[in-house]
Design a protein around this motif. Structure first.
Motif, mmCIF file in Angstrom:
data_model
loop_
_atom_site.group_PDB
_atom_site.id
_atom_site.type_symbol
_atom_site.label_atom_id
_atom_site.label_comp_id
_atom_site.label_asym_id
_atom_site.label_seq_id
_atom_site.Cartn_x
_atom_site.Cartn_y
_atom_site.Cartn_z
ATOM 1 N N HIS A 1 43.514 41.500 31.790
ATOM 2 C CA HIS A 1 44.947 41.759 31.620
ATOM 3 C C HIS A 1 45.808 40.908 32.544
ATOM 4 O O HIS A 1 47.035 40.874 32.388
ATOM 5 C CB HIS A 1 45.235 43.240 31.863
ATOM 6 C CG HIS A 1 44.866 43.714 33.237
ATOM 7 N ND1 HIS A 1 43.556 43.898 33.614
ATOM 8 C CD2 HIS A 1 45.634 44.008 34.320
ATOM 9 C CE1 HIS A 1 43.528 44.308 34.867
ATOM 10 N NE2 HIS A 1 44.760 44.369 35.316
ATOM 11 N N LEU A 2 45.200 40.205 33.504
ATOM 12 C CA LEU A 2 45.952 39.338 34.402
ATOM 13 C C LEU A 2 45.985 37.910 33.865
ATOM 14 O O LEU A 2 45.153 37.517 33.047
ATOM 15 C CB LEU A 2 45.321 39.335 35.802
ATOM 16 C CG LEU A 2 45.310 40.661 36.569
ATOM 17 C CD1 LEU A 2 44.729 40.449 37.962
ATOM 18 C CD2 LEU A 2 46.717 41.252 36.658
ATOM 19 N N SER A 3 46.933 37.126 34.354
ATOM 20 C CA SER A 3 47.018 35.730 33.944
ATOM 21 C C SER A 3 45.891 34.924 34.582
ATOM 22 O O SER A 3 45.210 35.391 35.505
ATOM 23 C CB SER A 3 48.364 35.137 34.367
ATOM 24 O OG SER A 3 48.418 34.970 35.779
ATOM 25 N N ASN B 1 44.172 35.591 38.241
ATOM 26 C CA ASN B 1 42.732 35.731 38.419
ATOM 27 C C ASN B 1 42.199 34.750 39.462
ATOM 28 O O ASN B 1 41.345 35.097 40.269
ATOM 29 C CB ASN B 1 42.007 35.522 37.089
ATOM 30 C CG ASN B 1 41.806 36.809 36.327
ATOM 31 O OD1 ASN B 1 40.902 37.583 36.626
ATOM 32 N ND2 ASN B 1 42.674 37.052 35.346
ATOM 33 N N ARG C 1 49.725 30.640 33.189
ATOM 34 C CA ARG C 1 50.365 31.941 32.997
ATOM 35 C C ARG C 1 49.786 32.708 31.809
ATOM 36 O O ARG C 1 50.133 33.869 31.585
ATOM 37 C CB ARG C 1 51.875 31.758 32.806
ATOM 38 C CG ARG C 1 52.554 31.204 34.051
ATOM 39 C CD ARG C 1 54.045 31.371 34.004
ATOM 40 N NE ARG C 1 54.650 30.966 35.260
ATOM 41 C CZ ARG C 1 55.931 31.145 35.573
ATOM 42 N NH1 ARG C 1 56.736 31.729 34.681
ATOM 43 N NH2 ARG C 1 56.408 30.747 36.727
ATOM 44 N N ARG C 2 48.900 32.077 31.066
ATOM 45 C CA ARG C 2 48.298 32.749 29.912
ATOM 46 C C ARG C 2 47.342 33.847 30.390
ATOM 47 O O ARG C 2 46.564 33.661 31.330
ATOM 48 C CB ARG C 2 47.534 31.740 29.064
ATOM 49 C CG ARG C 2 46.717 32.419 27.984
ATOM 50 C CD ARG C 2 46.025 31.494 27.046
ATOM 51 N NE ARG C 2 45.149 32.254 26.175
ATOM 52 C CZ ARG C 2 44.664 31.831 25.023
ATOM 53 N NH1 ARG C 2 44.988 30.632 24.592
ATOM 54 N NH2 ARG C 2 43.864 32.581 24.298
ATOM 55 N N PRO C 3 47.344 35.018 29.754
ATOM 56 C CA PRO C 3 46.363 36.055 30.101
ATOM 57 C C PRO C 3 44.936 35.588 29.792
ATOM 58 O O PRO C 3 44.710 34.823 28.846
ATOM 59 C CB PRO C 3 46.746 37.237 29.198
ATOM 60 C CG PRO C 3 48.161 36.978 28.795
ATOM 61 C CD PRO C 3 48.314 35.483 28.737
ATOM 62 N N GLU D 1 42.556 37.457 28.729
ATOM 63 C CA GLU D 1 42.083 38.147 27.517
ATOM 64 C C GLU D 1 42.224 37.246 26.296
ATOM 65 O O GLU D 1 43.266 36.646 26.065
ATOM 66 C CB GLU D 1 42.886 39.428 27.312
ATOM 67 C CG GLU D 1 42.324 40.339 26.237
ATOM 68 C CD GLU D 1 42.997 41.699 26.240
ATOM 69 O OE1 GLU D 1 42.374 42.658 25.786
ATOM 70 O OE2 GLU D 1 44.150 41.785 26.708
#
Length: 497
Positions: A98-100, A104, A140-142, A144
């Motif tokens: 759920h984090l970018s 991470n 900045r993309r998650p 997931e």
């Protein structure tokens, strides 16, 4: 000491490790130079993970010395190793979906400015790390939804932002396809050119020849062979990995009957963990399933037992299609599974032996839907005696040895007189003495006409107990060998194809 003219950045001297009275590493010596890939090979249980965990600060050695960049090195925690420049990328990725990507990469050490997160600096540094690995993606993309290969590279980028000069990669291609593997290898070559040393752990021997500079082989906690080049025949490597002699602890194999009990046709998992698997097991036959970590063996037997879903294919029992949709349905039809993790899935540790046995046999210990203590004790006592459990019914399962806990799991299911018994890693974590009694149980089942399927990572075990062996690799069925033609080398050659 130098390695082909290079000074080692990491040196291990006479590393020993014991857990209690059992020594699992016996005097390991190892060097890794800057810009070098050292392949660390061995069967499951050879000691590779223990050695890697010592280098990465997860566990401490019992004795021996390490040096890093010429200075004494003794990390007490993974943070100590990371601060020194040593990072381990585990097979099971540890990203937070759920984090970018940037979050991470810097989790636990976010760049701050005036007491607040400096997101711009975090993104800039994350982007630099990603670019270094050729990963063109927004920080900045998650995480997931990213491919496994991209997540693997993010883990490596995370290590590189810590200025890691040595990476330990544990089975990095286990979940990758050929194109993803090619991408990873390109980035490893780039890291080598930048002077990063790499310890590369893998069971895929063909890829070792592509990526490694040297090969170190471990067996039973010892370094048994070192090759100064990766240009070594696979058969030579396999023989070094499995060179131990087989102990005479397996009962003689009986000849199974001709009648077919279990037939699996075209079985495919909806998650892709295995696909198009077909085999049959005869009455009184012990059918082994071999393969390496990630081959799909456990997922296959769980599906046959109704514990995991099936996308396509059928399971037949005595000529009737009974493809199960739940464990209860499989059990009612006569198929039972003794699971891989007995502590989590096999026994209820804080309940008694007799309660554990009763839970799987309510119809035998209850009357009009009510449990009868007298029936529970009598039923449990009979099966404790029958299956050689060393204990009394009132004892708690957590007071028993691993071998006796496994016997409890087997006893509670065999009391139902099943037609098919699926045993997943039946002797994992069990001492040699207890193993022999488990093998006698398995052969006893076959002698009674039960069709037995044994999944095992222990080559000696699967070769010793099986009439036939199916080998799996990366979710595929790659061959079925008769006992007379199966040996360590032939199985490993198929498993690493």
């Amino acid at each position: 000491m130098t390695i082909d003219g290079k000074n080692p950045v990491l040196s291990l001297r006479n590393i020993h490790k014991s857990f209690g009275s059992i020594e699992v590493l016996h005097g390991i010596n190892l060097e890794v130079a800057a810009g070098e890939v050292v392949a660390l090979l061995g069967e499951n249980g050879a000691g590779k993970s223990t050695l890697s965990n010592i280098i990465s600060g997860t566990i401490l050695p019992s004795s021996g010395e390490m040096t890093w960049l010429g200075a004494p090195y003794a990390p007490a925690t993974p943070r100590d190793a990371i601060d020194a420049g040593v990072a381990m990328i585990h097979q099971e990725l540890m990203l937070l979906p759920h984090l970018s990507i940037a979050e991470n990469i810097f989790v636990g050490r976010y760049p701050m400015k005036a007491g607040r997160l400096d997101r711009g600096e975090m993104d800039r540094r994350a982007q630099a790390g990603l670019k270094r690995l050729g990963l063109e993606i927004s920080p900045r993309r998650p995480v997931e939804g990213l491919s496994t290969a991209s997540q693997q590279l993010i883990e490596i980028a995370k290590a590189l932002t810590l200025n890691a000069k040595l990476l330990i990669l544990d089975e990095p291609t286990a979940a990758l396809g050929s194109e993803e593997t090619k991408l990873l290898f390109e980035q490893i070559e780039r890291l080598k050119s930048e002077g990063v040393g790499i310890i590369y752990i893998s069971h895929r021997l063909e890829e070792i020849k592509q990526i490694a500079d040297r090969i170190v082989v471990m067996r039973d906690g010892e370094k048994v062979q070192e090759f100064d080049t990766a240009d070594v025949p696979i058969r030579t490597i396999v023989e070094a990995m499995v060179g131990r002699s087989m102990e005479q602890m397996f009962p003689p194999l009986a000849r199974p009957e001709d009648s077919q009990v279990l037939k699996v046709s075209g079985l495919t998992s909806p998650t892709g963990r295995f696909r198009d698997v077909s085999f049959s097991v005869r009455k009184g036959e012990i059918f082994g399933i071999a393969g390496l970590v990630g081959a799909g063996r456990t997922e296959l037997v769980r599906s046959i037992a109704g514990a995991d879903p099936i996308q396509t294919g059928t399971v037949e029992l005595n000529g009737k299609d009974i493809t199960p949709k739940s464990p209860g349905q499989a059990i009612r039809n006569g198929i039972i599974l003794v699971p891989e993790d007995r502590k989590l899935q096999g026994v209820i540790l804080d309940h008694s032996i007799q309660e554990n046995i009763a839970y799987s046999n309510f119809e035998s210990v209850s009357k009009s839907g009510w449990m009868s203590n007298r029936r529970v004790k009598k039923f449990a006592s009979e099966n404790i005696r029958k299956f050689g459990v060393k204990g009394i019914g009132s004892q708690m399962a957590n007071e028993m040895s691993g071998g006796n806990q496994q016997k409890i799991v087997i006893a509670k299911w065999l009391a139902r007189n099943p037609d098919v018994v699926l045993l997943d890693e039946p002797t994992r974590g069990i001492d040699v003495g207890a193993r022999s009694s488990i093998y006698e149980l398995i052969h006893g089942l076959a002698a009674q006409g039960v069709a037995v399927v044994v999944v095992s990572s222990d080559l000696e075990e699967v070769l010793g107990v099986s009439n036939r062996i199916m080998v799996m690799a990366a979710g595929r069925q790659v061959g079925i060998l008769d006992h007379s033609e199966a040996n360590d080398v032939s199985v490993m050659e198929l498993a690493t194809a």
